[in-house]
Scaffold this active site. Structure first.
Site, PDB file in Angstrom:
ATOM      1  N   ASP A   1       0.839  -1.197   0.000  1.00  0.00           N
ATOM      2  CA  ASP A   1       0.000   0.000   0.000  1.00  0.00           C
ATOM      3  C   ASP A   1       0.879   1.254   0.000  1.00  0.00           C
ATOM      4  O   ASP A   1       1.670   1.459  -0.907  1.00  0.00           O
ATOM      5  CB  ASP A   1      -0.956  -0.078   1.202  1.00  0.00           C
ATOM      6  CG  ASP A   1      -1.939   1.071   1.280  1.00  0.00           C
ATOM      7  OD1 ASP A   1      -2.887   1.098   0.474  1.00  0.00           O
ATOM      8  OD2 ASP A   1      -1.747   1.952   2.141  1.00  0.00           O
TER       9      ASP A   1
ATOM     10  N   TYR B   1      -1.235  11.133   2.551  1.00  0.00           N
ATOM     11  CA  TYR B   1      -2.138  11.259   1.396  1.00  0.00           C
ATOM     12  C   TYR B   1      -2.077  12.665   0.794  1.00  0.00           C
ATOM     13  O   TYR B   1      -2.198  12.831  -0.427  1.00  0.00           O
ATOM     14  CB  TYR B   1      -3.571  10.938   1.811  1.00  0.00           C
ATOM     15  CG  TYR B   1      -3.840   9.462   1.924  1.00  0.00           C
ATOM     16  CD1 TYR B   1      -4.279   8.726   0.829  1.00  0.00           C
ATOM     17  CD2 TYR B   1      -3.642   8.781   3.127  1.00  0.00           C
ATOM     18  CE1 TYR B   1      -4.521   7.370   0.931  1.00  0.00           C
ATOM     19  CE2 TYR B   1      -3.877   7.421   3.236  1.00  0.00           C
ATOM     20  CZ  TYR B   1      -4.316   6.721   2.128  1.00  0.00           C
ATOM     21  OH  TYR B   1      -4.544   5.370   2.223  1.00  0.00           O
TER      22      TYR B   1
ATOM     23  N   HIS C   1      -7.303  -6.501   0.559  1.00  0.00           N
ATOM     24  CA  HIS C   1      -6.221  -5.525   0.472  1.00  0.00           C
ATOM     25  C   HIS C   1      -5.022  -5.848   1.350  1.00  0.00           C
ATOM     26  O   HIS C   1      -3.977  -5.223   1.217  1.00  0.00           O
ATOM     27  CB  HIS C   1      -6.776  -4.150   0.871  1.00  0.00           C
ATOM     28  CG  HIS C   1      -5.785  -3.035   0.770  1.00  0.00           C
ATOM     29  ND1 HIS C   1      -5.033  -2.798  -0.357  1.00  0.00           N
ATOM     30  CD2 HIS C   1      -5.416  -2.079   1.673  1.00  0.00           C
ATOM     31  CE1 HIS C   1      -4.262  -1.743  -0.160  1.00  0.00           C
ATOM     32  NE2 HIS C   1      -4.461  -1.298   1.075  1.00  0.00           N
TER      33      HIS C   1
END
Length: 284
Positions: free
Chosen positions: A95, A201, A261
């Site tokens: 990720d 982010y 995930h």
């Protein structure tokens, strides 16, 4: 397993380590910490020196106000390697950690023997291919970009926020429960922890710009891409073999069944077997 803190690239980085021999560096993703590798470290450390830092902004590592573009987060790992006396390593990233590891492999190709990326679509490809379906699946990318609001809404509700991701992102919604869930909740209740993840982010614009600069340069080392076939935002949405063929010439690609995930936590035995096979011949 030992744990310690070192200062590298101007921040204190928290690291867990086990084993001896050729170095393997594990970089966790969101919404996790280096605790995500608890099923890999005991297996890999029988053969390798396994090093798992908390990334900038996460876990027990410092959470400064800036420096979350992936070039600088890759520099965090480069400086950590210098402190630890490592001349070359295998990188495994999941990720967000895969984004850091990918940038590292582009910026420091001489320092990476091979690269593993787990359940990750490169930042520039998400941005390039963005449409209604991708925007729906990646809503949190957009939400986390909003200044201050996520922190305000999540404060005191970290368990609700994390429960959503761990349930929605796994093939079996009960995979992350009990002690594991409580460990992650405590990590994100720490002062600055949610802000640190949001800052990761919020570096998106810089990350895309950096990725576009060398988009035509493929990763030099062997690459293995792993993903969960059942994750709606990756395996079910993207042609992952095609995505990573854009990034690397020397590519292995494996979709994992009954997996979302978090392959390293959902299907640890399969992941460990794939990692050990890919690492064969790595002597440091």
């Amino acid at each position: 397993m030992k744990s310690y803190t070192v200062t590298a690239n101007g921040i204190r980085q928290f690291v867990v380590e086990e084993g001896e021999g050729a170095p393997v560096i594990l970089l966790h993703g969101f919404p996790e910490t280096n605790y995500a590798w608890r099923y890999q470290i005991p297996v890999l450390s029988k053969h390798y020196r396994v090093i798992a830092p908390d990334l900038r902004g996460y876990g027990e590592t410092d959470k400064p106000a800036s420096g979350y573009d992936k070039r600088n987060m890759a520099r965090d790992i480069r400086e950590l390697m210098l402190v630890l006396g490592l001349k070359k390593a295998v990188l495994v990233g999941h990720d967000r950690g895969a984004r850091v590891a990918t940038r590292f492999a582009k910026d420091y190709p001489e320092l990476v023997d091979r690269l593993v990326v787990m359940d990750n679509v490169p930042t520039r490809i998400v941005a390039r291919d963005l449409n209604a379906s991708i925007a729906r699946a990646y809503w949190f990318f957009l939400f986390h970009l909003v200044p201050d609001l996520p922190e305000a809404l999540i404060a005191g509700r970290e368990h609700i926020w994390l429960r959503h991701f761990f349930s929605d992102w796994t093939y079996d919604p009960s995979t992350i429960g009990g002690e594991a869930f409580d460990t992650y909740v405590r990590a994100y209740q720490a002062p600055g922890a949610v802000r640190g993840a949001m800052a990761d982010y919020r570096a998106n614009t810089e990350d895309v710009a950096q990725d576009l600069e060398d988009a035509d340069i493929k990763i030099a080392c062997p690459v293995m891409s792993l993903w969960g076939n059942d994750f709606h935002a990756v395996g079910k949405l993207f042609d992952m073999q095609g995505v990573w063929a854009e990034m690397a010439n020397n590519l292995r690609a494996h979709g994992i069944e009954e997996c979302g995930h978090l392959p390293q936590e959902e299907q640890p035995e399969k992941v460990n077997a794939l990692l050990m096979d890919f690492f064969q011949g790595w002597k440091g």
